[in-house]
Scaffold this active site. Structure first.
Site, PDB file in Angstrom:
ATOM      1  N   CYS A   1       0.872  -1.182   0.000  1.00 47.58           N
ATOM      2  CA  CYS A   1       0.000   0.000   0.000  1.00 47.58           C
ATOM      3  C   CYS A   1       0.909   1.233   0.000  1.00 47.58           C
ATOM      4  O   CYS A   1       2.097   1.122  -0.333  1.00 47.58           O
ATOM      5  CB  CYS A   1      -0.977  -0.015   1.175  1.00 47.58           C
ATOM      6  SG  CYS A   1      -0.199  -0.045   2.809  1.00 47.58           S
TER       7      CYS A   1
ATOM      8  N   ASN B   1       2.303   1.482   4.317  1.00 46.55           N
ATOM      9  CA  ASN B   1       2.678   0.220   4.990  1.00 46.55           C
ATOM     10  C   ASN B   1       2.461   0.289   6.508  1.00 46.55           C
ATOM     11  O   ASN B   1       3.210  -0.316   7.275  1.00 46.55           O
ATOM     12  CB  ASN B   1       4.126  -0.182   4.667  1.00 46.55           C
ATOM     13  CG  ASN B   1       4.499  -1.609   5.100  1.00 46.55           C
ATOM     14  OD1 ASN B   1       5.616  -1.868   5.531  1.00 46.55           O
ATOM     15  ND2 ASN B   1       3.571  -2.540   5.012  1.00 46.55           N
TER      16      ASN B   1
ATOM     17  N   CYS C   1      -1.228   0.676   7.468  1.00 47.97           N
ATOM     18  CA  CYS C   1      -2.654   0.342   7.639  1.00 47.97           C
ATOM     19  C   CYS C   1      -3.033  -0.905   6.843  1.00 47.97           C
ATOM     20  O   CYS C   1      -3.165  -1.998   7.385  1.00 47.97           O
ATOM     21  CB  CYS C   1      -3.545   1.522   7.229  1.00 47.97           C
ATOM     22  SG  CYS C   1      -3.355   2.982   8.288  1.00 47.97           S
ATOM     23  N   ARG C   2      -3.199  -0.744   5.515  1.00 42.81           N
ATOM     24  CA  ARG C   2      -3.788  -1.828   4.724  1.00 42.81           C
ATOM     25  C   ARG C   2      -2.858  -3.019   4.516  1.00 42.81           C
ATOM     26  O   ARG C   2      -3.246  -4.170   4.761  1.00 42.81           O
ATOM     27  CB  ARG C   2      -4.265  -1.282   3.364  1.00 42.81           C
ATOM     28  CG  ARG C   2      -5.427  -0.327   3.486  1.00 42.81           C
ATOM     29  CD  ARG C   2      -5.642   0.445   2.207  1.00 42.81           C
ATOM     30  NE  ARG C   2      -4.546   1.384   1.945  1.00 42.81           N
ATOM     31  CZ  ARG C   2      -4.409   2.104   0.851  1.00 42.81           C
ATOM     32  NH1 ARG C   2      -5.303   1.992  -0.117  1.00 42.81           N
ATOM     33  NH2 ARG C   2      -3.405   2.949   0.717  1.00 42.81           N
ATOM     34  N   SER C   3      -1.633  -2.769   4.055  1.00 41.96           N
ATOM     35  CA  SER C   3      -0.786  -3.931   3.698  1.00 41.96           C
ATOM     36  C   SER C   3      -0.307  -4.729   4.918  1.00 41.96           C
ATOM     37  O   SER C   3      -0.253  -5.963   4.836  1.00 41.96           O
ATOM     38  CB  SER C   3       0.377  -3.533   2.785  1.00 41.96           C
ATOM     39  OG  SER C   3       1.237  -2.617   3.396  1.00 41.96           O
TER      40      SER C   3
ATOM     41  N   ASP D   1      -8.186   3.563   1.389  1.00 40.73           N
ATOM     42  CA  ASP D   1      -7.226   4.026   2.394  1.00 40.73           C
ATOM     43  C   ASP D   1      -7.990   4.518   3.628  1.00 40.73           C
ATOM     44  O   ASP D   1      -8.780   5.453   3.529  1.00 40.73           O
ATOM     45  CB  ASP D   1      -6.416   5.166   1.771  1.00 40.73           C
ATOM     46  CG  ASP D   1      -5.316   5.668   2.678  1.00 40.73           C
ATOM     47  OD1 ASP D   1      -5.286   5.284   3.867  1.00 40.73           O
ATOM     48  OD2 ASP D   1      -4.486   6.451   2.191  1.00 40.73           O
TER      49      ASP D   1
HETATM   50  P1  4NP Z   1      -1.783   2.749   4.170  1.00 38.46           P
HETATM   51  O1  4NP Z   1      -2.417   4.108   4.767  1.00 38.46           O
HETATM   52  O2  4NP Z   1      -1.270   3.093   2.770  1.00 38.46           O
HETATM   53  O3  4NP Z   1      -2.932   1.814   4.131  1.00 38.46           O
HETATM   54  O4  4NP Z   1      -0.678   2.331   5.109  1.00 38.46           O
HETATM   55  C1  4NP Z   1      -1.675   5.302   4.840  1.00 38.46           C
HETATM   56  C2  4NP Z   1      -0.831   5.518   5.914  1.00 38.46           C
HETATM   57  C3  4NP Z   1      -0.116   6.702   6.002  1.00 38.46           C
HETATM   58  C4  4NP Z   1      -0.249   7.648   5.016  1.00 38.46           C
HETATM   59  C5  4NP Z   1      -1.078   7.433   3.934  1.00 38.46           C
HETATM   60  C6  4NP Z   1      -1.795   6.248   3.847  1.00 38.46           C
HETATM   61  N1  4NP Z   1       0.458   8.883   5.132  1.00 38.46           N
HETATM   62  O5  4NP Z   1       0.266   9.742   4.258  1.00 38.46           O
HETATM   63  O6  4NP Z   1       1.238   9.054   6.075  1.00 38.46           O
END
Ligand code: 4NP
Length: 185
Positions: free
Chosen positions: A31, A34, A36-38, A149
């Site tokens: 994602c 790294n 939340c989702r992945s 997201d």
């Molecule tokens: P992820 O979510 O891609 O599912 O891990 C996010 C976590 C952090 C950020 C964006 C998306 N960020 O912009 O810090």
């Protein structure tokens, strides 16, 4: 809505046919952050294959295309929602590297932006063939065609991600096991 069911999906069939050493599958979930989702996909995939008498040997990891949170544990909200489902997420954030395209058979992105970032990073056409959207493994009943997201959302966003990923990881497991048994042919 995912029009093709995962087991009828030519992209999935091609990717699983490319598993280099029979009996082994190496999956990297990707994602943006790294956190939340992945890492949730990694934890749920590990849970889906635990306690099974499968002859398939799995390597499961996750990474982000971004570099904002390197070394961090998953977002506390994601950890809390996962913990409520009995799942501990202890991955430490890392950024995807070019050698990941050699080290893994499937590189699975959560949304269209992840997929386009991965295509840009793929070092060669063979590497690009390994990239799949997670939605290829969604069951037919979901109205989503990506994993949204949850970072700027509330609790519902995290629960939705866990629901979508629970379905997709079980379907990926079943599809890979069926491919190994040659019952997909
Ligand atoms: P992820 O979510 O891609 O599912 O891990 C996010 C976590 C952090 C950020 C964006 C998306 N960020 O912009 O810090």
């Amino acid at each position: 809505m995912n029009i093709l069911q995962y087991h009828d999906n030519p992209r999935v069939r091609r990717a699983l046919a490319n598993i280099k050493e029979q009996g082994k599958i190496r999956v990297l979930f990707v994602c943006l952050g790294n956190i939340c989702r992945s890492p949730a996909a990694e934890g749920l995939m590990k849970e889906a294959i635990s306690d099974r008498n499968s002859s398939l040997q799995w390597t499961i990891d996750s990474a982000g295309t971004g570099n904002y949170h390197i070394g961090d544990l998953p977002d506390p909200r994601m950890r809390a929602h996962a913990r409520r489902r009995g799942l501990t997420l202890d991955h430490h954030c890392r950024q995807i590297k070019p050698y990941d395209f050699d080290d893994f058979d499937l590189i699975i992105g959560m949304d269209a932006s992840n997929i386009s970032n991965l295509r840009r990073l793929a070092p060669n056409p063979e590497a690009e063939e390994k990239i799949l959207p997670m939605s290829d493994f969604f069951g037919i009943s979901t109205k989503y065609d990506y994993v949204p997201d949850p970072y700027y959302d509330g609790a519902e966003g995290f629960e939705l991600v866990l629901d979508l990923l629970t379905d997709a990881t079980v379907n990926l497991r079943d599809t890979a096991e069926a491919a190994l048994d040659n019952s997909l042919a």
